[in-house]
Design an enzyme around this catalytic site. Structure first.
Site, PDB file in Angstrom:
ATOM      1  N   MET A  57      21.312  40.526  29.418  1.00  0.00           N
ATOM      2  CA  MET A  57      22.495  41.264  29.870  1.00  0.00           C
ATOM      3  C   MET A  57      22.038  42.412  30.732  1.00  0.00           C
ATOM      4  O   MET A  57      21.213  43.201  30.315  1.00  0.00           O
ATOM      5  CB  MET A  57      23.235  41.807  28.651  1.00  0.00           C
ATOM      6  CG  MET A  57      23.813  40.702  27.802  1.00  0.00           C
ATOM      7  SD  MET A  57      25.014  39.734  28.676  1.00  0.00           S
ATOM      8  CE  MET A  57      24.535  38.118  28.126  1.00  0.00           C
ATOM      9  N   CYS A  58      22.507  42.462  31.940  1.00  0.00           N
ATOM     10  CA  CYS A  58      21.737  43.264  32.859  1.00  0.00           C
ATOM     11  C   CYS A  58      22.478  43.575  34.146  1.00  0.00           C
ATOM     12  O   CYS A  58      23.575  43.127  34.375  1.00  0.00           O
ATOM     13  CB  CYS A  58      20.468  42.499  33.231  1.00  0.00           C
ATOM     14  SG  CYS A  58      19.631  41.835  31.795  1.00  0.00           S
TER      15      CYS A  58
END
Lengths: 450, 309, 225
Positions: free
Chosen positions: B1-2
């Site tokens: 998640m980024c």
């Protein structure tokens, strides 16, 4: 004569043996599936036996520690939820809250009874997948408003009326699945609140419609805080599957409170295969979640509410000893209201079930008038009486938890700790990370004994 | 998640600003990924020199005599230029890949971040602003670059768990999402002899592309194939020596915004990562389609934009 | 007219100020400068004010809007006008994923293209898109109207309930239980009004209508998924 002689002289025969694998219940389910072509749907939580709080015992005080007097010496039960970012945290008199259950799944009188009982006991209740009703808001001094993938009835006015907002990512009965409400229960009012055609089988989405993952969740929480002026505590509720990571990510996304629901947690309706085969037992969820909070340095700053199979004050005390700040009850609250009461046995029989086993809540035929939208059936539940029963039950659980805490020498339920516990089985020892009774060891433990 | 950012320059006059632009984009994505940050930067390839970027927890000790240690292995001149915990070894052209494998023996504490002719990768644990500052990414020049800010989901927050991942000579990959079959795929790739360092899902995706390309696929083909073989949610941005690619999974939930002008192609997880790019107001801005491979190369023509394969 | 510089004065101040406006406010016109893709701009408004956003926005611009008119002079990020109750939101440029998600009322006008999942789970909102919409648009759409003057991507209207979809261009594919339906005179009239409100000069007769086949409304052996 001849016949008798034959019998007496016949060789011994094998006794009929039921297969453990293909048991009668399994075979019946195979036949049911073959006949209907659809999976079994039911309500409630996992019925299979899993390691649970019953497999833990408290050690109590004696000479090395000193107990508190049962009725005289103070043992605090208050808990404040939402101290991290919210301007208006929720203060509860007892650390036992009522879990989210929808109007729709439950009747109006049942929701009212939950609000009454919780309010009288000084705790909160929670909306569900169907929006907030005025009755529910009116009868609950502390109301948590669930923010679900379906967003049925979601609106900014109710959001601001709530005392806290619970972003529901998943629940223990069906982690990774969405809600279900079958046509029998989609009455005119339920249909209107959910903006759905009357009588349809409603299957909610499993993911939120406008965010996926913790990086997006952080932005969603920002929006909810901006809409509610940063006043409301924001809870994030997850089903127990990967509790370490999910807790850590909820914290990173900005949650004030993490709600963790194990596989014994109930649902109004979902596939039986989901209830029995997906998720972790509640007992196995708590330590990894607490570990995540500790690793991030926010244990007690971000509060942890544990749910799924909480029934007694002992369960409350054990969950708190393992690191929870509070617990939530759903199924137990319904039983306190009158669900599965033996007085309805004759009617359960007519439905092909029996007291204690009735779980076809989705069919809306609940003899106790709780999990139904049928006006005749729901009139059977007096919300005032039922609310009083819930209050009494909450009070008893609190007294029980206090009894244990005092016996362990604590003047506050929150001071219970894992070292107050031992385990009766290897499984429970491993999951709770407390020693097997009479030893200093649990499976997976490394290092010195003390 | 980024958070992901990428910038592929068409206009050579912007090359001196690549580091400045990417640093700004990267820092804007801090909220999406506060755990670690990294950047892959592509300079002008040299016909005589290849590069190996290395990292060490103890660079004062490990980098002191690294060039001398390496020299006999590559049979030619070696120079080392250090940036904080990272250093770039410049070695005779064509020797980088063999050196990458041998480095483990001569310098076991040194870890290879990337190898190739034009690629350098810098990544560390920490806030993007701090990571960008310690490597002075703003001072870097080049033709294209990819940056990443990480919010770790299941694997550890470490330097090796940070993105970008080097996937082969001058190839790198960054990811936003979460793969659901990376454990099985990791076992399969290891049986195929592919080296995988971490338990990170993205590294598996990177290794998968390496494996596909080793067995004859072009990067475009490997990306196409990844749509069948990788399960879960992903936005990938990949870099090659002279190219830049983007692919999203068929569900395409994770955010992606692209912008193109005569001067550049840019990628951001959010539009705000792009707001400081020159001429962004006039750029063509769009979101890449699900299950579609996009690829740009410098090549011979000025704007060879389009879908690969 | 009031001007608010988001870059200088911050998000909290902006939303607190806009949310404090009542039905009787005389400060009815607001201009927000330097939005720079920020999230949650002008969310939770509940007054008949006009807000101009001079640039592009991030996630959830005009989320849960009531009464207000929010006009984005740029493009909008994911979830613009999510859960809108009433009022109007206009996007001059493109809208990202989930535009108008779960919206209960009001009108959302997108003058460019909308990305995937436009109108997902919509519950009464009217959405008019001048350009195209991406895949999975109107997924589980419950009620309201989605008008697409351009083309629609894959799986339009998957698992749709009672929302009405009008598309002028091509539809790449229809989702489960979504079918083309007859355009009756009342639909032409409805669409004429929607197009007028959305500032489109397209002719209602050029559109096709799509909606639910209602085959997934109750569990059946053959659609038990």
């Amino acid at each position: 004569m001849t016949v008798k002689d034959n019998k007496e002289n016949a060789p011994p025969r094998t006794v009929p043996i039921q297969s453990a694998t293909f048991s009668n219940p399994i075979n019946a389910e195979i036949r049911r599936a073959a006949a209907t072509g659809i999976y079994d749907i039911r309500g409630g939580g996992a019925k299979r036996r899993v390691p649970h709080f019953d497999d833990l015992l408290f050690l109590g005080a004696s000479i090395s520690r000193y107990p508190l007097e049962g009725y005289r010496e103070r043992c605090d039960t208050r808990v404040t939820l939402g101290t991290r970012f919210a301007k208006k945290p929720i203060e509860l008199d007892i650390p036992i809250t009522i879990a989210g259950m929808s109007f729709g799944a439950l009747s109006g009188p049942a929701k009212e009874a939950l609000g009454r009982g919780a309010s009288e006991a000084g705790t909160s209740t929670t909306t569900g997948d169907g929006g907030m009703t005025p009755e529910e808001r009116g009868h609950s001094t502390k109301l948590v408003y669930q923010y679900l993938p379906s967003r049925y009835g979601m609106n900014p006015d109710d959001l601001r009326k709530a005392d806290a907002i619970e972003v529901v990512v998943g629940q223990g009965a069906k982690p990774g699945g969405g809600g279900m409400l079958l046509g029998q229960k989609i009455s005119d009012r339920v249909a209107e609140m959910r903006n759905l055609p009357k009588g349809i089988d409603q299957r909610s989405a499993c993911r939120h419609p406008d965010w996926t993952g913790p990086d997006d969740l952080e932005i969603k929480i920002l929006e909810l805080r901006e809409i509610t002026a940063w006043e409301k505590p924001i809870y994030v509720k997850v089903g127990g599957t990967r509790p370490y990571y999910d807790t850590a990510l909820a914290v990173k996304a900005g949650a004030d409170v993490v709600v963790l629901d194990g596989m014994q947690g109930g649902t109004a309706a979902t596939q039986d295969v989901f209830i029995e085969h997906v998720g972790l037992p509640t007992l196995a969820c708590i330590r990894p979640a607490v570990q995540a909070l500790q690793d991030l340095g926010v244990h007690r700053e971000v509060q942890l509410i544990v749910s799924g199979g909480i029934r007694t004050g002992a369960d409350v005390a054990k969950a708190m000893a393992l690191g929870a700040d509070a617990v939530a009850i759903g199924t137990a609250a319904l039983i306190a209201l009158g669900d599965n009461d033996p007085k309805w046995e004759a009617e359960y029989q007519k439905l092909g079930t029996t007291t204690g086993a009735y779980d076809d809540w989705h069919e809306g035929l609940d003899p106790a008038g709780i999990t139904t939208q049928d006006p005749v059936l729901q009139a059977r539940l007096d919300p005032v009486d039922a609310g009083r029963r819930l209050r009494n039950y909450l009070n008893v659980m609190t007294l029980e938890a206090q009894t244990i805490a005092r016996a362990c020498g604590h003047n506050n339920l929150h001071n219970l700790e894992p070292e107050d516990l031992c385990a009766l089985t290897m499984e429970a020892a491993a999951m709770a990370r407390v020693p097997l009774a009479g030893t200093e060891w649990w499976p997976g433990k490394t290092g010195a004994g003390f | 998640m980024c958070g992901i950012v990428g910038l592929f320059l068409k206009d050579k006059s912007l090359e001196s600003q690549l580091g400045v632009l990417l640093t700004d984009m990267l820092i804007t994505m801090t909220d999406r990924g506060p755990d670690s940050a990294g950047i892959a930067i592509y300079g002008e390839p040299s016909p005589t020199v290849s590069k190996v970027t290395v990292q060490s927890e103890n660079p004062d000790r490990d980098f002191a005599d690294l060039a001398e240690k390496v020299q006999p292995m590559v049979g030619g001149p070696v120079s080392l230029s250090r940036r904080d915990t990272h250093a770039v070894l410049s070695v005779p052209h064509g020797t980088a890949e063999a050196l990458r494998r041998q480095l483990r023996e001569v310098a076991p504490d040194v870890r290879v971040m990337s190898f190739g002719d034009s690629l350098e990768i810098y990544k560390e644990v920490g806030l993007p602003r701090d990571v960008a500052a310690r490597f002075d990414i703003a001072s870097m020049t080049g033709t294209h670059g990819i940056g990443h800010t990480r919010m770790a989901t299941e694997s550890a927050v470490t330097t090796l768990g940070a993105h970008p991942f080097n996937t082969g000579s001058d190839q790198c990959l960054v990811h936003n999402g979460s793969l659901s079959n990376h454990n099985s795929l990791r076992r399969k790739l290891r049986r195929e002899g592919i080296h995988i360092e971490t338990l990170n899902d993205t590294e598996v995706a990177a290794a998968y592309l390496t494996w596909k390309m080793q067995t004859g696929a072009t990067l475009g083909e490997a990306l196409e194939k990844s749509l069948e073989d990788l399960d879960g949610f992903f936005n990938f941005v990949v870099g090659t020596r002279d190219g830049f690619g983007v692919v999203r999974d068929p569900i395409a939930c994770k955010p992606a915004v692209m912008a193109e002008t005569d001067q550049y192609v840019a990628f951001g997880s959010e539009y705000r990562a792009l707001v400081n790019l020159p001429g962004i107001e006039q750029a063509r801005v769009w979101e890449p389609e699900p299950a579609t491979v996009y690829f740009w190369t410098h090549g011979d023509t000025a704007t060879p934009t389009g879908k690969a394969a | 007219m009031q001007t608010y510089d988001l870059a200088a004065d911050g998000l909290r101040g902006l939303n607190a100020t806009l949310q404090a406006q009542s039905d009787e406010t005389n400060q009815t016109e607001w201009t927000i400068v330097n939005p720079r893709g920020s999230h949650a701009i002008a969310v939770g408004l509940d007054a008949p004010i006009e807000v101009k956003v001079m640039g592009s926005t991030g996630y959830y611009c005009a989320g849960m809007n009531k009464q207000a008119t929010v006009h984005v002079h740029g493009s909008a990020g994911p979830g613009v006008a999510e859960n809108m109750m009433s009022g109007t939101v206009v996007i001059d440029g493109d809208a990202s994923q989930y535009a108008g998600a779960t919206g209960h009322g009001g009108t959302l006008v997108i003058k460019g293209n909308a990305s995937s999942r436009c109108g997902i789970s919509m519950k009464g909102i009217d959405i008019v898109v001048h350009g195209n919409v991406g895949h999975m648009s109107a997924f589980m759409a419950q009620s309201g109207n989605l008008v697409v003057c351009g083309d629609a991507g894959d799986a339009l209207g998957d698992s749709i309930y009672e929302a009405r979809l009008f598309v002028r261009g091509s539809v790449k594919s229809l989702g489960a239980d979504c079918i083309e339906k007859e355009m009756r005179p009342e639909h032409i009239e409805l669409l004429r009004d929607l197009l007028a409100r959305g500032g489109c000069d397209a002719k209602p007769e050029e559109f096709k209508r799509y909606g639910s086949a209602r085959q997934l409304y109750n569990f059946k052996v053959d659609n038990a998924y």
